[in-house]
Motif scaffolding. Structure first.
Motif, short mmCIF file in Angstrom:
data_model
loop_
_atom_site.label_atom_id
_atom_site.label_comp_id
_atom_site.label_asym_id
_atom_site.label_seq_id
_atom_site.Cartn_x
_atom_site.Cartn_y
_atom_site.Cartn_z
N LYS A 158 -8.81 -3.24 -11.09
CA LYS A 158 -8.22 -2.67 -9.87
C LYS A 158 -7.33 -3.69 -9.16
CE LYS A 158 -10.52 1.27 -10.14
NZ LYS A 158 -11.37 1.06 -11.32
N ARG A 163 -6.28 -0.85 -2.54
CA ARG A 163 -7.28 -0.02 -3.20
C ARG A 163 -8.20 0.65 -2.19
NH1 ARG A 163 -5.16 -0.30 -8.35
NH2 ARG A 163 -6.71 1.33 -8.58
N GLU A 167 -13.53 3.56 -5.12
CA GLU A 167 -12.59 3.65 -6.22
C GLU A 167 -13.10 4.56 -7.34
OE1 GLU A 167 -9.53 2.22 -7.44
OE2 GLU A 167 -9.13 2.07 -5.29
#
Length: 269
Positions: A158, A163, A167
């Motif tokens: 990631k 982010r 996630e």
């Protein structure tokens, strides 16, 4: 770009494909707007009847597969029918190979281990997550890890962009992407019923690994849209839907004859 405009009966209005794959359809009628061929005719080991724009008019043509396309299509269809079997040594070896490609130098404690959770599987046993897409979803992940290791690691860890707190799980997302592509291309059917599937089959003559390449592109597109829309896990299905829409749009572009021609292919490194 002349792609699917209106659809009627079994024929669609589509862009021109190489003339070597076409033969004039002996049935049906055509107009300047929509061509209709009634019930599709299947010629030997060939493909379905579709209508191509030729010199400003729509004329019915039938696509037939070359021996190479037929061979590669059947091989791909066979891959799609293989279920993951945790008792098969070759499937076990593939899981170990995925681990080694993902975490080089890090020893795997076992095929059932808490270590797998770090890759984004739902539990200790990744084999339980392959049910929807089969063994090919593992092959796709392994192909991605070995062929585009930088991009693979980028998504796994990631990296880049803002982010979300919650996630998407990397490995499970990969299995879902395989399933989405299978549905989009309609390759589970004995005869493809979508034009995007027809276009893809033409690409098999350029590269036997076109499906795996498309998978890698799709994963990059999905993550890119995830970041652009600041999505969270609860929006994963919406992101997957918009990913499919983008893939279809690119595959149907007149200047895309190979997976490598897709604009989103440039996301891979």
């Amino acid at each position: 770009m002349s792609v699917i405009g209106r659809q009627q009966s079994s024929c669609v209005t589509v862009r021109t494909l190489p003339s070597s794959s076409l033969s004039r359809c002996a049935h049906g009628s055509a107009s300047s707007e929509v061509a209709t061929c009634g019930t599709p005719t299947w010629i030997g080991r060939g493909f379905t009847c579709v209508c191509f724009k030729r010199k400003g008019a729509y004329e019915p043509y039938c696509i037939t597969l070359s021996p190479l396309q037929e061979e590669r299509l059947q091989r791909l269809k066979h891959r799609m029918k293989v279920y993951f079997d945790a008792a098969r040594p070759d499937h076990q070896d593939a899981l170990r190979a995925l681990w080694s490609a993902t975490y080089p130098g890090q020893e795997l404690q076992g095929l059932i281990s808490d270590q797998w959770k770090a890759m984004g599987w739902q539990g200790r046993d990744p084999s339980t997550d392959f049910r929807g897409a089969g063994f090919i979803s593992l092959e796709n992940l392994l192909f991605f890890a070995k062929t585009y290791s930088t991009s693979f690691q980028h998504l796994l860890n990631k990296q880049g962009g803002k982010r979300a707190t919650w996630e998407y799980p990397f490995a499970v997302a990969g299995v879902n992407i395989t399933f989405m592509i299978k549905q989009m291309l309609d390759l589970d059917s004995s005869k493809s019923r979508t034009f995007v599937g027809t276009v893809f089959i033409q690409m098999l003559s350029e590269n036997e690994w076109a499906f795996d390449l498309l998978y890698c592109v799709a994963f990059m597109v999905m993550d890119n849209q995830w970041l652009e829309k600041n999505a969270t896990y609860m929006e994963f299905n919406d992101i997957l839907k918009s990913t499919r829409e983008q893939l279809e749009k690119e595959l149907l572009s007149d200047d895309v004859l190979r997976i490598e021609d897709m604009p989103s292919y440039s996301l891979l490194c």
